[in-house]
Design a protein around this motif. Structure first.
Motif, PDB file in Angstrom:
ATOM      1  N   ILE A  89       0.224  15.233   7.791  1.00  0.00           N
ATOM      2  CA  ILE A  89      -0.094  13.978   8.573  1.00  0.00           C
ATOM      3  C   ILE A  89       1.368  14.204   9.825  1.00  0.00           C
ATOM      4  CG2 ILE A  89      -0.142  11.660   8.477  1.00  0.00           C
ATOM      5  CD1 ILE A  89      -1.838  11.941   6.043  1.00  0.00           C
TER       6      ILE A  89
ATOM      7  N   SER B  28       2.861   3.391   0.680  1.00  0.00           N
ATOM      8  CA  SER B  28       4.278   3.919   0.877  1.00  0.00           C
ATOM      9  C   SER B  28       4.327   5.059  -0.191  1.00  0.00           C
ATOM     10  CB  SER B  28       5.466   3.139   0.764  1.00  0.00           C
ATOM     11  OG  SER B  28       5.194   2.095   2.073  1.00  0.00           O
TER      12      SER B  28
ATOM     13  N   SER C 277       4.688   7.935   8.714  1.00  0.00           N
ATOM     14  CA  SER C 277       3.606   9.104   9.053  1.00  0.00           C
ATOM     15  C   SER C 277       2.515   8.144   9.572  1.00  0.00           C
ATOM     16  CB  SER C 277       3.235   9.774   7.843  1.00  0.00           C
ATOM     17  OG  SER C 277       4.152  10.672   7.436  1.00  0.00           O
TER      18      SER C 277
ATOM     19  N   ILE D 252      -1.941   8.240  10.261  1.00  0.00           N
ATOM     20  CA  ILE D 252      -3.124   8.755  10.223  1.00  0.00           C
ATOM     21  C   ILE D 252      -3.926   8.231  11.423  1.00  0.00           C
ATOM     22  CG2 ILE D 252      -5.188   8.620   8.719  1.00  0.00           C
ATOM     23  CD1 ILE D 252      -3.322   7.926   6.371  1.00  0.00           C
TER      24      ILE D 252
ATOM     25  N   ASP E 192       0.578  13.479   1.408  1.00  0.00           N
ATOM     26  CA  ASP E 192      -0.375  13.178   2.395  1.00  0.00           C
ATOM     27  C   ASP E 192      -1.793  13.276   1.885  1.00  0.00           C
ATOM     28  OD1 ASP E 192       1.765  13.273   4.227  1.00  0.00           O
ATOM     29  OD2 ASP E 192       1.296  15.025   5.182  1.00  0.00           O
TER      30      ASP E 192
ATOM     31  N   TYR F 122      -6.752   6.180   2.000  1.00  0.00           N
ATOM     32  CA  TYR F 122      -7.312   5.540   3.064  1.00  0.00           C
ATOM     33  C   TYR F 122      -8.868   5.458   2.945  1.00  0.00           C
ATOM     34  CZ  TYR F 122     -10.142   5.330   7.492  1.00  0.00           C
ATOM     35  OH  TYR F 122     -10.931   5.027   8.305  1.00  0.00           O
TER      36      TYR F 122
ATOM     37  N   GLY G 249       4.612  12.642  11.596  1.00  0.00           N
ATOM     38  CA  GLY G 249       5.555  11.524  11.333  1.00  0.00           C
ATOM     39  C   GLY G 249       6.772  12.130  11.299  1.00  0.00           C
TER      40      GLY G 249
ATOM     41  N   ALA H 192      -2.127   9.862   0.426  1.00  0.00           N
ATOM     42  CA  ALA H 192      -2.538   8.719   1.351  1.00  0.00           C
ATOM     43  C   ALA H 192      -3.722   9.036   1.897  1.00  0.00           C
ATOM     44  CB  ALA H 192      -1.550   8.985   2.355  1.00  0.00           C
TER      45      ALA H 192
ATOM     46  N   TYR I  32       2.924   5.258   5.349  1.00  0.00           N
ATOM     47  CA  TYR I  32       1.746   5.578   6.186  1.00  0.00           C
ATOM     48  C   TYR I  32       1.308   4.465   6.860  1.00  0.00           C
ATOM     49  CZ  TYR I  32       2.122  10.004   3.325  1.00  0.00           C
ATOM     50  OH  TYR I  32       2.533  11.127   2.771  1.00  0.00           O
ATOM     51  N   TYR I  33       0.736   4.818   7.988  1.00  0.00           N
ATOM     52  CA  TYR I  33       0.069   3.654   8.882  1.00  0.00           C
ATOM     53  C   TYR I  33      -1.089   4.372   9.125  1.00  0.00           C
ATOM     54  CZ  TYR I  33       4.073   0.778   9.114  1.00  0.00           C
ATOM     55  OH  TYR I  33       5.404  -0.175   8.786  1.00  0.00           O
TER      56      TYR I  33
END
Length: 133
Positions: free
Chosen positions: A35, A70, A8, A10, A116, A123, A37, A119, A83-84
């Motif tokens: 998000i 993750s 996924s 961001i 999400d 962030y 993905g 995550a 998640y990126y």
């Protein structure tokens, strides 16, 4: 139980995050705000899947990204989502698979998928220490 790995992304711009309203015909999490993905295909690395999914879903190519975390997401299948954070890309964002994509301020939280939410909180917690060069 089989684990299905996913990526996924961001996407960030001007203190905003890009979220999607998932298509109502999606097998998992239909019509939810999430998000963007997708699944990692057999033989792909996480980074290859990230590049492919960004192109398939939004028609962009990332020029700056970093792995964030993750998390497991139990839906109709058990997903392990990688998640990126993406803060630079080439191309104009188009919604090719979701019903719509919309920019939201980071402090709003319309997300409907628990992983999400976690995550995005991760962030916010780590944003000052992430190397986004």
């Amino acid at each position: 139980m089989q684990v299905h790995e996913c990526v996924s992304f961001i996407l960030l711009k001007d203190n905003q995050v890009l979220l999607e309203k998932r298509a109502k015909d999606k097998e998992y999490d239909p019509s939810l705000i999430a998000i963007p993905g997708g699944h990692i295909e057999l033989g792909e690395t996480k980074e290859q899947a990230l590049l492919r999914e960004l192109k398939e879903e939004l028609d962009i190519v990332p020029t700056s990204y970093v792995h964030l975390c993750s998390l497991y997401h139990p839906t109709g299948e058990l997903q392990l989502i990688h998640y990126y954070v993406v803060n630079r890309w080439e191309g104009k964002i188009l919604s090719l698979e979701a019903d719509e994509v919309t920019w939201y301020f980071l402090d709003s939280n319309p997300l409907e998928v628990e992983a999400d939410k976690v995550a995005l909180a991760e962030y916010r917690r780590l944003s000052s220490s992430l190397d986004m060069t």
